[in-house]
Design a protein around this motif. Structure first.
Motif, PDB file in Angstrom:
ATOM      1  N   THR A   1      66.470 -38.782  82.535  1.00 19.01           N
ATOM      2  CA  THR A   1      67.049 -39.790  83.051  1.00 19.01           C
ATOM      3  C   THR A   1      67.132 -40.011  84.243  1.00 19.01           C
TER       4      THR A   1
ATOM      5  N   THR B   1      64.502 -43.064  85.565  1.00 19.40           N
ATOM      6  CA  THR B   1      65.003 -44.461  85.135  1.00 19.40           C
ATOM      7  C   THR B   1      64.568 -45.215  86.267  1.00 19.40           C
TER       8      THR B   1
ATOM      9  N   ASP C   1      66.800 -35.580  76.738  1.00 13.86           N
ATOM     10  CA  ASP C   1      65.901 -36.993  77.230  1.00 13.86           C
ATOM     11  C   ASP C   1      64.446 -35.995  77.227  1.00 13.86           C
TER      12      ASP C   1
ATOM     13  N   CYS D   1      73.195 -41.315  85.230  1.00 15.35           N
ATOM     14  CA  CYS D   1      72.547 -42.362  84.045  1.00 15.35           C
ATOM     15  C   CYS D   1      74.001 -41.333  82.698  1.00 15.35           C
TER      16      CYS D   1
ATOM     17  N   ALA E   1      62.731 -39.909  79.354  1.00 15.91           N
ATOM     18  CA  ALA E   1      62.464 -39.535  80.555  1.00 15.91           C
ATOM     19  C   ALA E   1      61.493 -38.513  81.070  1.00 15.91           C
TER      20      ALA E   1
ATOM     21  N   PRO F   1      71.114 -40.812  76.857  1.00 13.30           N
ATOM     22  CA  PRO F   1      69.013 -40.967  77.056  1.00 13.30           C
ATOM     23  C   PRO F   1      68.648 -42.057  77.446  1.00 13.30           C
ATOM     24  N   LEU F   2      67.311 -42.524  77.585  1.00 13.88           N
ATOM     25  CA  LEU F   2      66.500 -43.140  77.238  1.00 13.88           C
ATOM     26  C   LEU F   2      66.246 -43.555  76.349  1.00 13.88           C
TER      27      LEU F   2
END
Length: 318
Positions: free
Chosen positions: A136, A140, A178, A69, A181, A72-73
């Protein structure tokens, strides 16, 4: 009979101390290393992925490395480059050589999140995830494939703190970069083992360890010594102030768990606090006040752990 082999997956953002962790994992005969997922953390993922591939090529690591990724979310990218420089891996000596254009063997096809999901599904109830970066990729994967939460043996993470932070007064970098996450991961019901700043501050390296690496007299040891020297100098320009060792603590635990002690806790991630975003809020009054979610490392035999690290590096680099 030897110890049983443990299947692991490493999630990382190299980073010098990530490099040390990779060296320890790659040389541990009791580990079946299934893959590495790379994420934005110490630097953007373009850089951390390239760092990982250069480490793999330089040290001949036999593991697939997957790019993960980029963002970050939620929120903006937060890196450690203001401390570690553009590369995320400062050195006072020779830098890791770039990968040769012909070295296609270092590239693994597919996205890191999909690779992690596939590995867990292929080995249900067998994989321990080692997380030494913003989480992350892991979060995810859990959101994309919720079924894998029940198939992961444990997540062993370097992140968080029971007391003060390092990136902010309250938050450790891997969580702060993050926190959404981290919140997903800590709520997923997967057994967690957390090595926070409070623990890592018990494992200290100094110019003595730099000199020990240089004394090995090999080219690889000399190169690593330059990176270790720059790492030690993060705290003081001349390296006179001991520097905590962070990410390798998880690999040292896998090899010598007797050096570490844990307390059960309920750990929650602060997402909204103006001054405390990314804080790991540790409730140790369990189960009276909250359910146990995490085994939090609180004591280490720091000198013995650093001695083990140096002995292992000496054997690898001789």
């Amino acid at each position: 009979m030897g110890k049983p082999v443990k299947k692991i997956w490493l999630d990382t953002d190299p980073g010098f101390d990530d490099w040390l962790t990779m060296l320890l994992l790659g040389s541990n005969p009791q580990i079946d290393w299934l893959g590495v997922s790379i994420v934005t953390g110490n630097a953007p993922v373009d850089i951390t992925w390239d760092n990982a591939l250069r480490i793999k090529a330089h040290d001949g690591l036999k593991v697939a490395i997957y790019r993960g990724c980029e963002q970050p979310l939620a929120g903006a990218i937060e890196t450690a480059q203001r401390i570690l420089g553009d590369s995320g891996m400062p050195t006072t000596g020779d830098a890791l050589p770039p990968r040769a254009a012909s070295d296609a063997s270092s590239d693994a096809a597919g996205h890191a999140v999909d690779a992690l999901i596939a590995a867990v599904r292929a080995h249900p109830g067998e994989i321990t995830v080692i997380a030494i970066a913003p989480m992350t990729n892991i979060a995810t994967a859990l959101m994309k494939a919720p079924d894998i939460a029940g198939k992961i043996v444990e997540i062993i993470l370097m992140g968080g703190s029971t007391d003060q932070g390092n990136h902010t007064a309250a938050a450790e970098f891997n969580i702060y970069a993050d926190p959404e996450a981290a919140d997903v991961v800590f709520r997923a019901g997967i057994p967690l083992r957390m090595f926070g700043l409070n623990l890592c501050r018990q494992l200290l390296v100094t110019n003595v360890e730099v000199a020990r690496l240089r004394a090995l007299g090999t080219a690889r040891a000399s190169m690593l010594a330059g990176y270790l020297e720059a790492y030690v100098r993060i705290r003081s320009p001349d390296g006179s102030v001991p520097m905590p060792m962070y990410d390798p603590v998880v690999a040292l635990y896998l090899e010598a768990p007797q050096l570490f002690q844990f307390l059960p806790a309920h750990v929650a991630i602060e997402l909204r606090g103006e001054l405390t975003r990314g804080m790991t809020v540790c409730e140790f009054r369990v189960p009276r006040r909250a359910a146990v979610t995490t085994q939090v490392a609180h004591l280490a035999d720091g000198p013995a752990a650093i001695e083990l690290l140096m002995q292992r590096l000496s054997a690898i680099l001789a």
